[in-house]
Design an enzyme around this catalytic site. Structure first.
Site, PDB file in Angstrom:
ATOM      1  N   ASN A 151       0.866  -1.149   0.016  1.00  0.00           N
ATOM      2  CA  ASN A 151      -0.008   0.138  -0.075  1.00  0.00           C
ATOM      3  C   ASN A 151       0.715   1.126  -0.074  1.00  0.00           C
ATOM      4  O   ASN A 151       0.539   2.580  -0.619  1.00  0.00           O
ATOM      5  CB  ASN A 151      -0.889   0.148   1.432  1.00  0.00           C
ATOM      6  CG  ASN A 151      -0.291  -0.327   2.460  1.00  0.00           C
ATOM      7  OD1 ASN A 151       0.206  -1.533   2.534  1.00  0.00           O
ATOM      8  ND2 ASN A 151      -0.415   0.488   3.550  1.00  0.00           N
ATOM      9  N   ALA A 200     -13.815  -3.763  -0.595  1.00  0.00           N
ATOM     10  CA  ALA A 200     -14.600  -3.098  -1.640  1.00  0.00           C
ATOM     11  C   ALA A 200     -14.306  -1.759  -2.023  1.00  0.00           C
ATOM     12  O   ALA A 200     -14.171  -1.180  -2.975  1.00  0.00           O
ATOM     13  CB  ALA A 200     -16.121  -3.235  -1.335  1.00  0.00           C
ATOM     14  N   HIS A 201     -14.003  -1.084  -0.925  1.00  0.00           N
ATOM     15  CA  HIS A 201     -13.625   0.330  -1.117  1.00  0.00           C
ATOM     16  C   HIS A 201     -12.245   0.954  -1.890  1.00  0.00           C
ATOM     17  O   HIS A 201     -12.210   1.856  -1.887  1.00  0.00           O
ATOM     18  CB  HIS A 201     -13.817   1.254   0.338  1.00  0.00           C
ATOM     19  CG  HIS A 201     -12.652   1.194   1.290  1.00  0.00           C
ATOM     20  ND1 HIS A 201     -11.586   1.966   1.386  1.00  0.00           N
ATOM     21  CD2 HIS A 201     -12.205  -0.008   2.147  1.00  0.00           C
ATOM     22  CE1 HIS A 201     -10.977   1.765   2.348  1.00  0.00           C
ATOM     23  NE2 HIS A 201     -11.236   0.581   2.757  1.00  0.00           N
ATOM     24  N   CYS A 327      -4.118   4.383   7.300  1.00  0.00           N
ATOM     25  CA  CYS A 327      -4.051   3.822   8.605  1.00  0.00           C
ATOM     26  C   CYS A 327      -3.140   4.487   9.574  1.00  0.00           C
ATOM     27  O   CYS A 327      -3.156   4.824  10.541  1.00  0.00           O
ATOM     28  CB  CYS A 327      -3.680   2.478   8.434  1.00  0.00           C
ATOM     29  SG  CYS A 327      -5.191   1.559   7.373  1.00  0.00           S
TER      30      CYS A 327
END
Ligand code: PLP
Length: 399
Positions: A151, A200-201, A327
């Site tokens: 990420n 999903a997001h 995050c």
């Protein structure tokens, strides 16, 4: 006022209007509980079945192999904790040093309860060496968990080889594909993964819905207990609208994966080429081509400590980018654990600019971003030089 430019799709993506249209009935009139046997319930069940088939199709899986969860984080927890709890006797798991906190923190929890964990190192591009996995595998290794794409830096792992090595030694292979799914092809008919986490997001679907692919025959223990939904692996009344949205988003991602990958990779390369001219201290972090098509992780040589102010300046000028994962924004800023694991010295690891493209980004937006970025950088640099001597501690580039 000019429209804002959103370039932080690794944090989250806007809901595709086509996904919203698919979900809308299930947020209003179609309110049934998918476990009810009456007509309202049966309609909801049908919608859940369709969503499940669409998510399965993104991976070439059987619908019965998809377990819906409330997030990618929960899918990671279910994969790791579920696999360890389903094991009798001594248990060892292997992961990488650059996993998302959803995996790393779960590993720390498992270590506290007696599971041995090996954290594999990565090279300067953020890749795990297959040889290091080979050496780390032990007879009691139950699970190997290596993310498909990172990420923070966007690097894609040699997933196929890592999964094959793991399977040859009889352990389960899990991959956190939250960033990769819908952006690079993942097919369980050729990739020998046992468990795959999705969310999903990250692919223009709704927030609050994730899934774990569980290959037929793989034994997991649940981590959420209750009414036995999702084959007993994830009890709770199904999030029907969320599942419908996830299904629609997965179908769109599958249909557009090839064309979007080409478009994003071209935009990414043109951003890099132009930055070479306009921002000479910017450099690419992560693998030059084993990376997500629309993912740019930029180091700013000598301006690492200014990244926070640069993000603020960009935000004021209408551009949303980030300094890593959404995050970790909750934690005190410090060197990125991902960059440290990639061998960056602490000063270099203090700041990075993550620019991640999505379905609705246009060439015009990218051009505008390329005009705004140098402005933001010089505004911050000017403010810095007026306030204090410029930072000059950067050493040679480590890659
Ligand atoms: N894994 C990776 C690689 C991620 O990037 C993220 C979110 O950023 C997650 C897991 C967590 O997914 P979710 O936001 O659905 O909990």
């Amino acid at each position: 006022m000019a429209a804002r430019i959103y370039l932080d799709h690794s944090a989250t993506t806007p809901l595709d209007p086509r996904v919203f249209l698919a979900m809308e009935p299930y947020l209003s009139g179609e309110f049934g509980n998918a476990s009810s046997t009456h007509a309202e319930g049966r309609k909801a069940r049908q919608a859940v079945d369709t969503g499940r088939a669409q998510v399965a199709d993104l991976l070439g899986a059987d619908p019965a192999e998809i377990v819906f969860t409330a997030s990618g984080t929960e899918a990671d927890n279910l994969a790791l904790v579920g696999a360890v709890r389903a094991t009798e006797g001594r248990c060892h798991i292997i992961t990488s040093a650059i996993e998302h906190p959803a995996v790393l923190e779960t590993c720390r929890f498992l270590e506290q309860s007696g599971t041995a964990v090996t954290y594999l190192p990565v090279d300067g591009d953020g890749r795990v060496a297959p040889e290091s996995l080979r050496q780390a595998l032990r007879p009691e290794t139950r699970l190997v968990s290596i993310m498909a794409a990172n990420n923070v830096v966007g690097t894609v792992q040699p997933l196929d080889e890592l999964a094959r090595i793991t399977k040859q030694r009889g352990a389960l292979f899990h991959t956190d594909a939250v960033q990769a799914a819908g952006k690079i092809p993942l097919d369980v008919n050729t990739l020998p993964a046992d468990l795959i986490s999705l969310s999903a997001h990250k692919l223009h679907g709704p927030k609050g819905i994730g899934a774990l692919y569980v290959r037929r025959g793989v034994k997991l223990s649940p981590v959420v207990f209750g009414g036995g939904q999702e084959q007993g692996l994830r009890s709770a009344t199904e999030n029907v609208a969320g599942i419908v949205g996830f299904g629609a988003a997965a179908a769109l991602a599958k249909a557009e994966i090839a064309s979007e990958a080409v478009r994003h990779a071209e935009l990414r390369q043109s951003i890099l080429a132009q930055l070479e001219q306009t921002v000479p201290n910017a450099y690419l972090i992560g693998h030059p081509f084993h990376r997500l098509p629309g993912h740019l992780c930029l180091g700013l040589l000598g301006q690492e400590r200014e990244v926070g102010r640069i993000l603020e300046a960009l935000d004021e000028l209408g551009v949303a980018v980030s300094s890593g994962s959404a995050c970790s924004a909750h934690h005190t800023p410090g060197p990125s654990n991902v960059l440290l694991a990639m061998g960056f010295e602490a000063e270099r690891a203090l700041g990075l600019l993550r620019v991640t493209l999505g379905r609705f980004n246009t060439n015009t937006e990218v051009t505008r971003f390329l005009e705004i970025l140098p402005q933001a950088l010089s505004a911050v640099q000017l403010a810095e030089t007026q306030a204090a001597p410029a930072f000059s501690g950067a050493g040679p580039f480590p890659q």
